[in-house]
Enzyme design. Structure first.
Site, mmCIF file in Angstrom:
data_model
loop_
_atom_site.group_PDB
_atom_site.id
_atom_site.type_symbol
_atom_site.label_atom_id
_atom_site.label_comp_id
_atom_site.label_asym_id
_atom_site.label_seq_id
_atom_site.Cartn_x
_atom_site.Cartn_y
_atom_site.Cartn_z
ATOM 1 N N LYS A 252 13.790 -13.881 -10.877
ATOM 2 C CA LYS A 252 13.628 -12.809 -11.873
ATOM 3 C C LYS A 252 12.680 -13.246 -12.978
ATOM 4 C CE LYS A 252 14.875 -9.540 -10.361
ATOM 5 N NZ LYS A 252 14.964 -10.042 -9.073
ATOM 6 N N LYS B 163 6.934 -3.588 -4.016
ATOM 7 C CA LYS B 163 8.359 -3.269 -3.927
ATOM 8 C C LYS B 163 8.830 -3.326 -2.482
ATOM 9 C CE LYS B 163 12.338 -1.963 -5.516
ATOM 10 N NZ LYS B 163 13.132 -2.910 -6.315
ATOM 11 N N ASN C 220 -1.756 1.854 5.760
ATOM 12 C CA ASN C 220 -0.817 0.844 5.268
ATOM 13 C C ASN C 220 -0.410 0.018 6.475
ATOM 14 O OD1 ASN C 220 1.021 -0.718 3.931
ATOM 15 N ND2 ASN C 220 2.631 0.849 3.893
ATOM 16 N N GLY C 221 -0.624 -1.296 6.409
ATOM 17 C CA GLY C 221 -0.290 -2.181 7.530
ATOM 18 C C GLY C 221 -1.405 -3.195 7.718
ATOM 19 N N GLU D 41 18.465 -16.630 -8.006
ATOM 20 C CA GLU D 41 18.068 -15.262 -8.387
ATOM 21 C C GLU D 41 17.550 -15.237 -9.816
ATOM 22 O OE1 GLU D 41 17.251 -12.817 -6.912
ATOM 23 O OE2 GLU D 41 17.284 -11.200 -8.373
ATOM 24 N N GLU E 65 8.970 -13.751 -11.621
ATOM 25 C CA GLU E 65 8.262 -12.604 -11.018
ATOM 26 C C GLU E 65 7.875 -11.561 -12.065
ATOM 27 O OE1 GLU E 65 10.160 -9.979 -8.217
ATOM 28 O OE2 GLU E 65 12.134 -10.447 -9.001
ATOM 29 N N CYS F 276 0.834 -1.216 0.000
ATOM 30 C CA CYS F 276 0.000 0.000 0.000
ATOM 31 C C CYS F 276 0.865 1.260 0.000
ATOM 32 C CB CYS F 276 -0.869 0.030 1.250
ATOM 33 S SG CYS F 276 -1.997 -1.338 1.370
ATOM 34 N N ARG G 260 5.278 0.579 -5.958
ATOM 35 C CA ARG G 260 5.223 -0.260 -4.744
ATOM 36 C C ARG G 260 4.322 -1.459 -4.935
ATOM 37 N NH1 ARG G 260 6.527 2.429 0.155
ATOM 38 N NH2 ARG G 260 4.837 1.404 1.268
ATOM 39 N N TRP H 27 -2.768 -2.585 -1.659
ATOM 40 C CA TRP H 27 -2.299 -3.934 -2.004
ATOM 41 C C TRP H 27 -3.073 -4.846 -1.090
ATOM 42 C CZ3 TRP H 27 0.846 -7.833 0.377
ATOM 43 C CH2 TRP H 27 1.367 -8.785 -0.512
ATOM 44 N N HIS I 139 17.698 -36.513 -8.242
ATOM 45 C CA HIS I 139 17.028 -37.104 -7.067
ATOM 46 C C HIS I 139 15.535 -36.835 -7.092
ATOM 47 C CE1 HIS I 139 20.840 -38.255 -5.323
ATOM 48 N NE2 HIS I 139 21.299 -37.071 -5.668
HETATM 49 C C1 AGP Z 1 12.971 -9.250 -5.910
HETATM 50 O O1 AGP Z 1 13.027 -8.856 -7.279
HETATM 51 C C2 AGP Z 1 11.713 -8.798 -5.241
HETATM 52 N N1 AGP Z 1 11.448 -7.437 -5.448
HETATM 53 C C3 AGP Z 1 11.648 -9.259 -3.787
HETATM 54 O O2 AGP Z 1 12.019 -10.616 -3.725
HETATM 55 C C4 AGP Z 1 12.548 -8.472 -2.803
HETATM 56 O O3 AGP Z 1 13.895 -8.781 -3.033
HETATM 57 C C5 AGP Z 1 12.162 -8.918 -1.380
HETATM 58 O O4 AGP Z 1 10.801 -8.605 -1.174
HETATM 59 C C6 AGP Z 1 13.003 -8.244 -0.294
HETATM 60 O O5 AGP Z 1 12.774 -6.867 -0.326
HETATM 61 P P1 AGP Z 1 13.812 -5.910 0.467
HETATM 62 O O6 AGP Z 1 15.149 -6.120 -0.172
HETATM 63 O O7 AGP Z 1 13.273 -4.525 0.286
HETATM 64 O O8 AGP Z 1 13.806 -6.351 1.899
#
Ligand code: AGP
Length: 610
Positions: free
Chosen positions: A488, A605, A100-101, A484, A491, A2, A27, A74, A507
């Site tokens: 990528k 984000k 937000n929360g 990673e 997501e 949010c 965000r 969100w 396995h």
């Molecule tokens: C990665 O591309 C994502 N945006 C997500 O996994 C992110 O790395 C994770 O939410 C951690 O966020 P932060 O680094 O702000 O703690």
């Protein structure tokens, strides 16, 4: 996650609120809304979907209101619908709230109010807040109270986390705000006071910023901001100087922020590493390396704790710290760390890695580690963030504002800090590592060179984009990079993928490999190359289309469909180099699949809820 914006001042609020919401879109959200207040009357506009859907209805209002709040939601409680979008209003119509929360005791409070005859409109936890404000201010003895008094009565009833923007019809010149476990900033500008979840929402005319801390309340008017503690005692808060220009600007000639931020990685890593070499990397001489903060000497064990991509950086960091410094090191997902009864104590160092510095699980893990006596170090990209403030020491990543939800430059800067930490621990034990140190100083150039693999990555993307599943395999640091790369890809392109230790595939999961299955094989770990090559042959023999990523001169005879060759650097720094073609591959797969690359569905984000 949010986003909150608010404004009170001399200008018309509607366009300023809309600009603020647009700046917070990165965000991640699924609905949006705004409340304007004029002569004690609210005008509310809410829509499921994008912020732009607010633009026309707000413009059509031709509102002269100079105070308002707005929100991107969100969804946590209740579907992403218009009725669940914020702001939410009290039954008596006198209070409007954006939040937000998560209010963890919302259900119990809602049941109480419903028995008192209060009818709720939405499925959200947030709506309990305006309803409580309306209920408490409706008491006869509340008449002489101020909105601040009412808020001081209501906040102790809540459990959970909140950043709040609040309007009260009885106080048409006041914008109230409150903060508990969720970030909230107050900006002071030439034309009034602004409220925002993060710096990105502040424009050119904001010059000072006050960062709210847990328990604090703000009362903003066009004449200025007053702050109070949870008992209502007035507070004096220091202001940070703020410049909009340092927020990274727009996309420039790029189509997406992510593509721009991929290219910004050499600079992000260079700026981050300069902290350890006393300034410009190319001017640094052997022996210039210094840790720019104080840490306990030679910890018994180093814990690396984070979420998502930051966790993947920690997996690489574990391998490097153990191999270079010979110190036990464990990489742990923050949401697991806090509930696993970690055997952590005063002799340990716990490192918390976070781009936003606001990730709820990582912040909670900091508190868990501190409570168990460990020294804590924050590796964050946002100065003054909650995680930075909660840790004993901070080693910042200086990647600049990262707008794309999928992290790239911040991730690379996180790796750089963890490499530097490993070198520091090695030097503490009189292990001089001149080759590693020299390669580390040149890491920005190695990353720059890897950006030249875009054509090969684009060609591979064209072959992968139509698949339903993909697998990333690798051993040791290649496996860390595979984690990673897989995240990528899924997501931003929504193409399902899994990362697997190359030696583990046989396995079980190899049963899923069939003719045409794309397998991205990371083969940059030279000392394990024969083993990885054998794993590549295993999947190729079952019909997989193998896209190998390896150091120049390798991979030609492994039966692969394509080889992306990289200029090698120190083996322990290869994760920073091999991630570049993986980022480019994911970007182009998502482009081909027509995905919303900078704002992938369902993602935020900054994940400030558990
Ligand atoms: C990665 O591309 C994502 N945006 C997500 O996994 C992110 O790395 C994770 O939410 C951690 O966020 P932060 O680094 O702000 O703690």
């Amino acid at each position: 996650m949010c986003g909150i914006v608010g404004y009170v001042g001399e200008s018309k609020a509607a366009p300023l609120l809309l600009d603020g919401l647009r700046a917070l879109e990165y965000r991640g959200y699924d609905s949006a809304g705004a409340a304007l207040m004029e002569d004690g009357a609210f005008t509310i506009v809410r829509r499921a979907g994008r912020v732009e859907q607010l633009s026309e209805p707000l413009a059509q209002l031709h509102s002269a209101a100079k105070i308002g709040i707005a929100h991107t939601r969100w969804a946590t409680h209740g579907a992403p619908t218009e009725i669940n979008a914020h702001p939410h209003i009290s039954a008596d119509g006198r209070w409007a709230v954006v939040h937000n929360g998560i209010i963890e005791n919302a259900d119990a409070l809602r049941a109480e109010l419903e028995t008192l005859g209060i009818a709720f409109d939405s499925e959200t936890d947030t709506e309990i807040i305006p309803q409580l404000l309306g209920r408490v201010s409706g008491f006869e003895d509340a008449e002489q109270g101020t909105p601040l008094d009412v808020l001081l009565d209501v906040l102790p009833l809540l459990e959970g986390s909140w950043a709040l923007g609040i309007l009260c019809a009885n106080a048409p010149d006041k914008l109230l705000c409150a903060c508990q476990g969720s970030p909230l900033l107050v900006g002071e500008g030439e034309d009034g006071l602004y409220l925002a979840s993060d710096y990105a929402a502040f424009g050119e005319n904001v010059h000072k910023v006050y960062r709210m801390t847990d328990g604090e309340i703000g009362v903003l008017t066009r004449d200025g901001a007053a702050f109070y503690d949870s008992r209502g005692q007035a507070l004096t808060k220091p202001a940070e100087e703020f410049s909009h220009r340092e927020q990274g600007g727009g996309k420039g000639s790029y189509t997406h922020f992510m593509r721009k931020e991929i290219d910004e990685q050499p600079l992000a890593v260079s700026r981050t590493l300069e902290q350890f070499f006393g300034g410009a990397l190319h001017a640094a001489a052997a022996g210039d390396f210094r840790l720019p903060c104080q840490l306990p000497h030679s910890p018994r064990k180093v814990w690396l704790v984070a979420c998502g991509s930051a966790y993947h950086a920690c997996v690489s960091g574990k391998y490097v710290i153990e191999e270079l410094a010979r110190i036990p090191c464990e990489a742990v997902v923050a949401s697991e760390f806090r509930y696993q009864y970690p055997l952590i104590g005063e002799e340990d160092l716990a490192v918390f890695v976070s781009q936003s510095g606001e990730t709820a699980d990582t912040l909670a893990a900091v508190r868990e580690a501190s409570a168990r006596g460990a020294a804590t170090l924050g590796v964050v990209n946002v100065a003054g963030s909650a995680i930075a403030r909660a840790c004993d020491a901070v080693l910042p990543t200086l990647a600049g504002a990262e707008i794309a939800v999928a992290t790239t430059k911040a991730y690379s800067a996180q790796l750089a800090v963890l490499y530097a930490l490993a070198l520091h621990f090695a030097k503490e034990q009189a292990h001089e590592e001149p080759e590693f140190e020299e390669a580390l100083r040149r890491l920005p150039e190695s990353i720059q060179a890897a950006l030249s693999t875009e054509d090969a990555a684009k060609a591979a993307a064209e072959q992968i984009a139509g698949a339903d599943h993909a697998y990333f395999i690798g051993r040791n640091l290649d496996y860390a990079a595979a984690l990673e790369g897989s995240l990528k890809l899924k997501e931003i392109s929504y193409l399902h993928s899994e990362a697997y230790p190359a030696g583990e595939l046989k396995h079980g999961t190899i049963s899923l490999i069939e003719a045409g299955t794309p397998v991205i094989a990371l083969a940059c770990c030279e000392r394990l190359l024969p083993k990885t090559a054998a794993n590549i042959r295993e999947v190729a023999a079952r019909g997989a289309r193998v896209f190998a990523v390896c150091a120049r001169g390798n991979g030609e005879h492994w039966g692969t469909d394509s080889v992306i060759s990289l200029q090698a650097t120190h083996p322990l720094l290869m994760p920073s180099v091999e991630v570049i073609p993986l980022q480019l591959l994911s970007y182009h797969v998502a482009r081909i699949r027509g995905c919303d690359i900078d704002k992938p569905k369902n993602l935020a984000k900054s994940v400030t809820v558990e």
